[in-house]
Scaffold this motif. Structure first.
Motif, PDB file in Angstrom:
ATOM      1  N   ASN A 181       0.832  -1.207   0.000  1.00 34.54           N
ATOM      2  CA  ASN A 181       0.000   0.000   0.000  1.00 34.54           C
ATOM      3  C   ASN A 181       0.867   1.257   0.000  1.00 34.54           C
ATOM      4  O   ASN A 181       0.516   2.258  -0.630  1.00 34.54           O
ATOM      5  CB  ASN A 181      -0.936  -0.004   1.211  1.00 34.54           C
ATOM      6  N   GLY A 182       2.002   1.190   0.699  1.00 32.18           N
ATOM      7  CA  GLY A 182       2.924   2.316   0.707  1.00 32.18           C
ATOM      8  C   GLY A 182       3.492   2.595  -0.673  1.00 32.18           C
ATOM      9  O   GLY A 182       3.638   3.756  -1.073  1.00 32.18           O
ATOM     10  N   ALA A 183       3.814   1.542  -1.407  1.00 30.91           N
ATOM     11  CA  ALA A 183       4.329   1.715  -2.772  1.00 30.91           C
ATOM     12  C   ALA A 183       3.293   2.408  -3.651  1.00 30.91           C
ATOM     13  O   ALA A 183       3.638   3.267  -4.466  1.00 30.91           O
ATOM     14  CB  ALA A 183       4.723   0.362  -3.361  1.00 30.91           C
ATOM     15  N   GLU A 184       2.023   2.064  -3.465  1.00 31.02           N
ATOM     16  CA  GLU A 184       0.952   2.711  -4.236  1.00 31.02           C
ATOM     17  C   GLU A 184       0.802   4.183  -3.833  1.00 31.02           C
ATOM     18  O   GLU A 184       0.602   5.050  -4.681  1.00 31.02           O
ATOM     19  CB  GLU A 184      -0.351   1.947  -4.061  1.00 31.02           C
ATOM     20  N   ALA A 185       0.891   4.456  -2.515  1.00 32.07           N
ATOM     21  CA  ALA A 185       0.798   5.837  -2.037  1.00 32.07           C
ATOM     22  C   ALA A 185       1.973   6.665  -2.560  1.00 32.07           C
ATOM     23  O   ALA A 185       1.804   7.812  -2.975  1.00 32.07           O
ATOM     24  CB  ALA A 185       0.759   5.860  -0.507  1.00 32.07           C
ATOM     25  N   GLU A 186       3.166   6.060  -2.543  1.00 32.06           N
ATOM     26  CA  GLU A 186       4.365   6.730  -3.052  1.00 32.06           C
ATOM     27  C   GLU A 186       4.187   7.074  -4.535  1.00 32.06           C
ATOM     28  O   GLU A 186       4.485   8.198  -4.964  1.00 32.06           O
ATOM     29  CB  GLU A 186       5.567   5.809  -2.868  1.00 32.06           C
ATOM     30  N   GLU A 187       3.698   6.127  -5.298  1.00 31.82           N
ATOM     31  CA  GLU A 187       3.481   6.337  -6.734  1.00 31.82           C
ATOM     32  C   GLU A 187       2.508   7.495  -6.963  1.00 31.82           C
ATOM     33  O   GLU A 187       2.747   8.368  -7.803  1.00 31.82           O
ATOM     34  CB  GLU A 187       2.925   5.041  -7.338  1.00 31.82           C
ATOM     35  N   ALA A 188       1.417   7.531  -6.192  1.00 30.67           N
ATOM     36  CA  ALA A 188       0.423   8.603  -6.326  1.00 30.67           C
ATOM     37  C   ALA A 188       1.011   9.947  -5.905  1.00 30.67           C
ATOM     38  O   ALA A 188       0.774  10.978  -6.547  1.00 30.67           O
ATOM     39  CB  ALA A 188      -0.816   8.273  -5.498  1.00 30.67           C
ATOM     40  N   TRP A 189       1.802   9.956  -4.828  1.00 29.91           N
ATOM     41  CA  TRP A 189       2.420  11.185  -4.341  1.00 29.91           C
ATOM     42  C   TRP A 189       3.343  11.760  -5.406  1.00 29.91           C
ATOM     43  O   TRP A 189       3.305  12.955  -5.705  1.00 29.91           O
ATOM     44  CB  TRP A 189       3.198  10.901  -3.055  1.00 29.91           C
TER      45      TRP A 189
END
Length: 111
Positions: free
Chosen positions: A45-53
């Motif tokens: 989930n962090g990788a997805e949040a990082e990508e969106a950020w």
């Protein structure tokens, strides 16, 4: 292929009153965080949040902030590490909080 963050991240356990599981934060990406029931889920989930950020920052023309490397005297590092432990936060999070508080107290000088 499993998603894995490209930037430095920190994992912290969440207590049961916060729902349990794990919190993932990115010290170099202000406000970027996520969580998950397991370490693996929090990282994904962090990788997805990082990508969106990063996509949002690019879209709005806001470059990723540069990291600050600070050299501290051993005694100060020890004091800050002990305070961070007592507060239940990482040393990085504590230092950012203290620097933010200090910076907000600075008043611009106009001639």
């Amino acid at each position: 292929m499993k998603k894995y963050p490209k930037n430095k991240f920190e994992l912290s356990p969440l207590n049961e009153t916060d729902g349990g599981g794990w919190l993932i934060t990115f010290p170099d990406l202000p406000g970027c965080m996520s969580d998950g029931n397991s370490l693996e889920e929090a990282i994904k989930n962090g990788a997805e949040a990082e990508e969106a950020w990063l996509a949002s920052a690019k879209k709005w023309g806001r470059p990723k902030p540069k990291s600050l490397v600070a050299r501290l005297p051993v005694s100060l590092h020890r004091e800050l590490a002990n305070l961070a432990k007592a507060e239940g936060v990482s040393l990085h999070t504590l230092m950012v909080s203290l620097l933010s508080r200090g910076a907000s107290e600075l008043k611009p000088h106009h001639d």
